[in-house]
Design a protein around this motif. Structure first.
Motif, PDB file in Angstrom:
ATOM      1  N   LEU B  50     -13.535  42.791  72.780  1.00  0.00           N
ATOM      2  CA  LEU B  50     -12.563  43.103  73.819  1.00  0.00           C
ATOM      3  C   LEU B  50     -13.008  42.614  75.189  1.00  0.00           C
ATOM      4  O   LEU B  50     -12.228  42.088  75.958  1.00  0.00           O
ATOM      5  CB  LEU B  50     -12.353  44.623  73.889  1.00  0.00           C
ATOM      6  CG  LEU B  50     -11.436  45.217  72.839  1.00  0.00           C
ATOM      7  CD1 LEU B  50     -11.467  46.739  72.942  1.00  0.00           C
ATOM      8  CD2 LEU B  50     -10.018  44.706  73.017  1.00  0.00           C
ATOM      9  N   ALA B  51     -14.296  42.791  75.488  1.00  0.00           N
ATOM     10  CA  ALA B  51     -14.753  42.507  76.849  1.00  0.00           C
ATOM     11  C   ALA B  51     -14.989  41.029  77.087  1.00  0.00           C
ATOM     12  O   ALA B  51     -14.768  40.532  78.184  1.00  0.00           O
ATOM     13  CB  ALA B  51     -16.035  43.299  77.135  1.00  0.00           C
ATOM     14  N   ASP B  52     -15.467  40.325  76.076  1.00  0.00           N
ATOM     15  CA  ASP B  52     -15.808  38.919  76.292  1.00  0.00           C
ATOM     16  C   ASP B  52     -15.213  37.988  75.250  1.00  0.00           C
ATOM     17  O   ASP B  52     -15.579  36.828  75.192  1.00  0.00           O
ATOM     18  CB  ASP B  52     -17.340  38.754  76.316  1.00  0.00           C
ATOM     19  CG  ASP B  52     -17.764  37.542  77.140  1.00  0.00           C
ATOM     20  OD1 ASP B  52     -18.863  37.035  76.927  1.00  0.00           O
ATOM     21  OD2 ASP B  52     -16.958  37.097  77.978  1.00  0.00           O
ATOM     22  N   TRP B  53     -14.316  38.479  74.398  1.00  0.00           N
ATOM     23  CA  TRP B  53     -13.603  37.670  73.419  1.00  0.00           C
ATOM     24  C   TRP B  53     -14.562  36.922  72.504  1.00  0.00           C
ATOM     25  O   TRP B  53     -14.409  35.737  72.229  1.00  0.00           O
ATOM     26  CB  TRP B  53     -12.644  36.676  74.098  1.00  0.00           C
ATOM     27  CG  TRP B  53     -11.610  37.336  74.928  1.00  0.00           C
ATOM     28  CD1 TRP B  53     -11.350  38.690  75.003  1.00  0.00           C
ATOM     29  CD2 TRP B  53     -10.715  36.723  75.831  1.00  0.00           C
ATOM     30  NE1 TRP B  53     -10.345  38.923  75.898  1.00  0.00           N
ATOM     31  CE2 TRP B  53      -9.927  37.735  76.418  1.00  0.00           C
ATOM     32  CE3 TRP B  53     -10.478  35.400  76.193  1.00  0.00           C
ATOM     33  CZ2 TRP B  53      -8.930  37.477  77.340  1.00  0.00           C
ATOM     34  CZ3 TRP B  53      -9.478  35.144  77.116  1.00  0.00           C
ATOM     35  CH2 TRP B  53      -8.725  36.171  77.679  1.00  0.00           C
ATOM     36  N   THR B  54     -15.572  37.607  72.040  1.00  0.00           N
ATOM     37  CA  THR B  54     -16.531  36.973  71.154  1.00  0.00           C
ATOM     38  C   THR B  54     -17.221  38.033  70.323  1.00  0.00           C
ATOM     39  O   THR B  54     -17.257  39.201  70.701  1.00  0.00           O
ATOM     40  CB  THR B  54     -17.582  36.170  71.951  1.00  0.00           C
ATOM     41  OG1 THR B  54     -18.500  35.573  71.034  1.00  0.00           O
ATOM     42  CG2 THR B  54     -18.359  37.084  72.875  1.00  0.00           C
ATOM     43  N   ALA B 125     -13.385  48.299  78.234  1.00  0.00           N
ATOM     44  CA  ALA B 125     -13.915  47.063  77.642  1.00  0.00           C
ATOM     45  C   ALA B 125     -12.895  45.945  77.735  1.00  0.00           C
ATOM     46  O   ALA B 125     -13.227  44.794  78.022  1.00  0.00           O
ATOM     47  CB  ALA B 125     -14.313  47.307  76.189  1.00  0.00           C
ATOM     48  N   ALA B 126     -11.637  46.282  77.503  1.00  0.00           N
ATOM     49  CA  ALA B 126     -10.593  45.265  77.594  1.00  0.00           C
ATOM     50  C   ALA B 126     -10.503  44.691  78.998  1.00  0.00           C
ATOM     51  O   ALA B 126     -10.035  43.584  79.202  1.00  0.00           O
ATOM     52  CB  ALA B 126      -9.248  45.846  77.170  1.00  0.00           C
ATOM     53  N   GLY B 128     -13.160  44.085  80.751  1.00  0.00           N
ATOM     54  CA  GLY B 128     -14.375  43.334  81.015  1.00  0.00           C
ATOM     55  C   GLY B 128     -15.609  44.197  81.243  1.00  0.00           C
ATOM     56  O   GLY B 128     -16.687  43.671  81.464  1.00  0.00           O
TER      57      GLY B 128
END
Lengths: 340, 492
Positions: B50-54, B125-126, B128
């Motif tokens: 969610l935070a860093d798309w990884t 988290a979404a 960032g």
């Protein structure tokens, strides 16, 4: 007991999903295993998609452009026209007349960017910025004589931009003549590859990528580090970013800037000259009224002429030597001078 | 029998956790193995996704655990979670007498708070900010061990460790009052696994015919999931206590042949959930604009070498304390405030405690989410020229330095400086000494181009309180804007 009964009641309904041998119906099987299976598949998909990706906070690699060459090959090279004694507006007119007027440089329908020195929270008489009357007149000529489609006046100021535009008078003068005035807070940037060995990719004020002609409008000033700040150093105002580290290599940086930014015309404002305490200035006794304007397509000649007004020769300004040696122009303005 | 198996599994899992934690300090143990438990945690994967798309490194293993939960229920809570096992032990040691236990293990509606906690953490988290590690049991326990236990045998106390240790102690104390209260009411991982458990085909099932209503299962229930009534699958820890104590063999674990599939709805109202999500989404940017967020980093905070630039770092750091435990000189400590609220408990380097060993890359090896990249030792060593990876620059304090201010010889910083050529050079000067007679002194000068910010100079400087040479983050390679030197672009 009520709870047991409730559970029992539900169980009766569910038993419909079993046949007489107690085997579970297909529908119930699906309801049993379906959600878990779907979730597993979705999680697997997400894992495959996202595994070891660089992440969204990776700085986006913006494609760098190269700045266009705004020069015109035909018009008036090898000449620097100097007009004196009639105030900035009329001096400008006479100096331009030596080249056949502004329309020798700007064709109808073109977009023009004027890059003055508009960086300091000072009044016009303190000579830290380009004279507002000069800018106003040039904007007017671009529209009235050359038929430009648009004129932008842009700078990345050191002091607060709104204050600078107001107290220098440049904001009002440019807007009154019909120009769009932008600064680092009111416009975006583009990534430009400036091509030097020291300068690489820098953020440049966006209008530089959107116009057909660029006119450099420096004012003649003393500078505590560079000794003089004139046309070449004026290009620092086009950059947005960590400019404060450029002073560590200032001469080379200024020479590389002159190679990266090739204006159509340089108009040097010597209406008043700041002879000391630059580039900020302040005290009025540092200001010398000279009342001269020079117009040329040769940025090195413009630089050398402005330096002469401060009592400095070309050999005393390292960036001038560097620029001349890279073929950006000629230091010997005296041989090119035309009195307008 | 199954219950004994579960007990064995809990013990084994806790021992594995302890061994792997000890392994963090063992430089030869593979980094991925040392941080395996963090990788198995599904919330690590979800949070970084969610935070860093990884999902970096081995965090995808958490998806395996999540899928298994969707099949088997919250077995992780009952069989594997080391913090759960600790709480279980505490509650067993200090539990009330049998009669009171029924009340202690009764379901309460406010147990649903953990779903709101999960919602807050996932929303943040979404946006960032990965703060799941603050309450996720695995990072929480490992962090408390790293900052509370390890200093017992290595490098003395960590000044900011008290918060993590206090949190752990509070959780354990609560479990003495009500068994596994944290797991029931607060744990975000429990909440996530609980949501997945609702899909599980394998679950506790009760035979209504044989049940004699003796309430033995209720007394023994760990998850407080109402085994007697409509079983709350999302609360059940699959501890199998109920199956062991049922005298009628009426409760078992398996496919529910003739039982309703739908578990009772969660005690979280839709409105309350929406309000929680929206207010978190509103508060996070306000925090960042008013100095609480990641833009507030004071430029004295030095991050480990290989750390990503600050927004990316804060989107990935789960504050698990692995790097803090693994750092051989013990240079890293959890931050308490200097990097804003969003940097709470993230690792910062304190040179007075320890320096960054030039040939060591351990922090990057053990980081489960690659918030600290794995480096080649040559990248950070400044042998034969400036280093590609720098964490800061040292600055001399001419008012405190012995040869500069006290006319006394020293040169410890120059002696210790590990770069080659040295970033600290000595200049021979002749000055009047303390007694008036001339002395020849060697005064240190720092070359910021060569300095990597390792902090060995500050660590060894004899001037106490504030060292006469101190590292600040200026010049760190991970943030090109945090520089005082003009650095020409690479490749020209």
């Amino acid at each position: 007991m009520g709870l047991v009964g409730y559970a029992g009641g539900m169980a009766d309904r569910e038993r419909e999903e079993q046949d007489q041998y107690g085997r579970v119906s297909r529908r119930r099987l699906l309801r049993l295993w379906g959600p878990a299976a779907l979730t597993g598949a979705a999680l697997a998909g997400a894992g495959l998609l996202l595994h070891d990706r660089p992440g969204r906070h990776r700085a986006s690699e913006q494609r760098a452009i190269r700045l266009p060459d705004w020069r015109i090959n035909t018009a008036g090279s090898g000449k620097i026209a100097i007009a004196s004694g009639r105030g900035p507006a009329r001096n400008l007119g006479r100096a331009l007349a030596a080249f056949g007027g502004i329309s020798s440089f700007i064709r109808p329908g073109e977009r023009v960017l004027l890059k003055p020195n508009c960086a300091w929270d000072r009044r016009p008489e303190q000579a830290a910025n380009t004279d507002p009357l000069l800018i106003g007149e040039l904007v007017r000529l671009c529209f009235a004589e050359a038929g430009a489609a648009a004129v932008v006046v842009a700078d990345n100021s050191c002091h607060d931009p709104e204050r600078v535009l107001k107290r220098s008078g440049i904001g009002a003068a440019a807007a009154a003549a019909g120009a769009r005035v932008v600064h680092q807070g009111s416009t975006g940037t583009v990534t430009a590859d400036l091509g030097g060995s020291l300068l690489g990719c820098w953020q440049v004020l966006q209008p530089f990528a959107e116009v057909d002609r660029v006119i450099n409008l420096p004012v003649v000033k003393h500078h505590s580090l560079a000794l003089a700040t004139l046309g070449m150093k004026n290009w620092i105002g086009a950059l947005v970013g960590q400019r404060r580290t450029l002073h560590q290599h200032l001469e080379l940086v200024v020479a590389e800037l002159a190679a990266a930014f090739r204006p159509t015309l340089t108009v040097v404002d010597a209406t008043r000259v700041l002879t000391g305490g630059g580039p900020t200035g302040g005290a009025l006794d540092l200001v010398k009224p000279v009342d001269q304007i020079a117009v040329t397509t040769d940025p090195v000649a413009a630089e050398a002429w402005g330096a002469s007004l401060l009592g400095l020769g070309p050999s005393e300004l390292p960036h001038l030597d560097l620029a001349a040696s890279h073929g950006l122009g000629s230091c010997t303005w005296q041989t090119m001078a035309v009195v307008a | 029998m199954a219950r004994r198996l579960r007990l064995l599994c809990q013990t084994t899992s806790f021992v594995v956790f302890a061994l792997l934690f000890a392994g963090l300090t063992e430089p030869d143990l593979a980094g991925e193995l040392a941080s395996l438990l963090m990788a198995l945690d599904p919330l690590t994967a979800l949070g970084t996704a969610l935070a860093d798309w990884t999902m970096p490194r081995w965090t995808w293993l958490g998806l395996v655990v999540a899928t298994a939960t969707a099949l088997l229920g919250r077995f992780f809570c009952g069989w594997l979670c080391p913090l759960g096992s600790l709480q279980h032990l505490v509650s067993w040691l200090s539990g009330p007498e049998r009669r009171a236990r029924a009340d202690r293990n009764r379901y309460r509606r406010w147990f649903a708070t953990k779903y709101l906690v999960l919602a807050v953490l996932l929303t943040w988290a979404a946006m960032g900010g990965e703060h799941i590690g603050w309450l996720d049991p695995l990072p929480l326990l490992q962090r408390a061990c790293a900052t509370g236990l390890r200093p017992l045998w290595h490098k003395g106390q960590i000044p900011s460790g008290w918060l993590s240790v206090l949190l752990l102690l509070v959780i354990l104390l609560l479990s003495a009052w009500m068994p596994r209260l944290f797991c029931r009411a607060v744990c975000p991982l429990g909440a996530l696994l609980g949501l997945l458990a609702r899909l599980a085909p394998l679950r506790i099932r009760r035979s209504t015919e044989t049940c004699c209503d003796c309430h033995h299962c209720l007394i023994a229930c760990q998850g407080a999931d109402e085994p007697l009534g409509r079983h709350r699958v999302s609360e059940c820890h699959v501890c199998l206590n109920c199956t062991a104590v049922c005298t009628e063999h009426g409760i078992g674990y398996g496919l529910p042949h003739s039982q309703p599939l739908a578990a009772p709805a969660l005690d979280v109202g839709r409105r309350r959930l929406l309000l929680t999500v929206v207010s978190t989404a509103a508060v996070a940017p306000v925090l960042r604009l008013t100095g609480g967020g990641f833009a507030a980093r004071a430029h004295d905070t030095v991050r480990p070498p290989g750390a990503l630039d600050e927004p990316a770092f804060l989107a990935r750091c789960i504050t698990c304390g692995a790097c803090i435990a693994a750092c051989p000189p013990g240079a890293l400590v959890p931050d308490l405030g200097r990097s804003g609220i969003e940097g709470l408990l993230t690792p910062v380097l304190v040179a007075r405690r320890g320096w960054c060993e030039p040939s060591c890359t351990r922090c990057g090896e053990v980081c489960p989410t690659a918030a600290i990249r794995e480096l080649n030792p040559e990248d950070k060593q400044a042998i034969g020229g400036p280093a590609a990876v720098r964490i800061g620059t040292a600055f001399l304090d001419h008012g405190r330095c012995l040869p500069w201010a006290m006319q006394r010889p020293c040169i410890v910083c120059e002696e210790m400086c590990p770069t080659s050529p040295k970033a600290i050079q000595l200049e021979l000067v002749k000055l009047p000494g303390p007694d008036g007679r001339p002395v020849t002194l060697q005064q240190p000068h720092l070359d910021p181009e060569l300095c990597t910010g390792c902090g060995l100079c500050e660590n060894r400087c004899p001037v106490g309180a504030r060292a006469a040479i101190r590292v600040s983050s200026v010049g760190e390679s991970r943030d090109p804007a945090n520089t005082m030197l003009y650095r020409a672009p690479v490749g020209r």
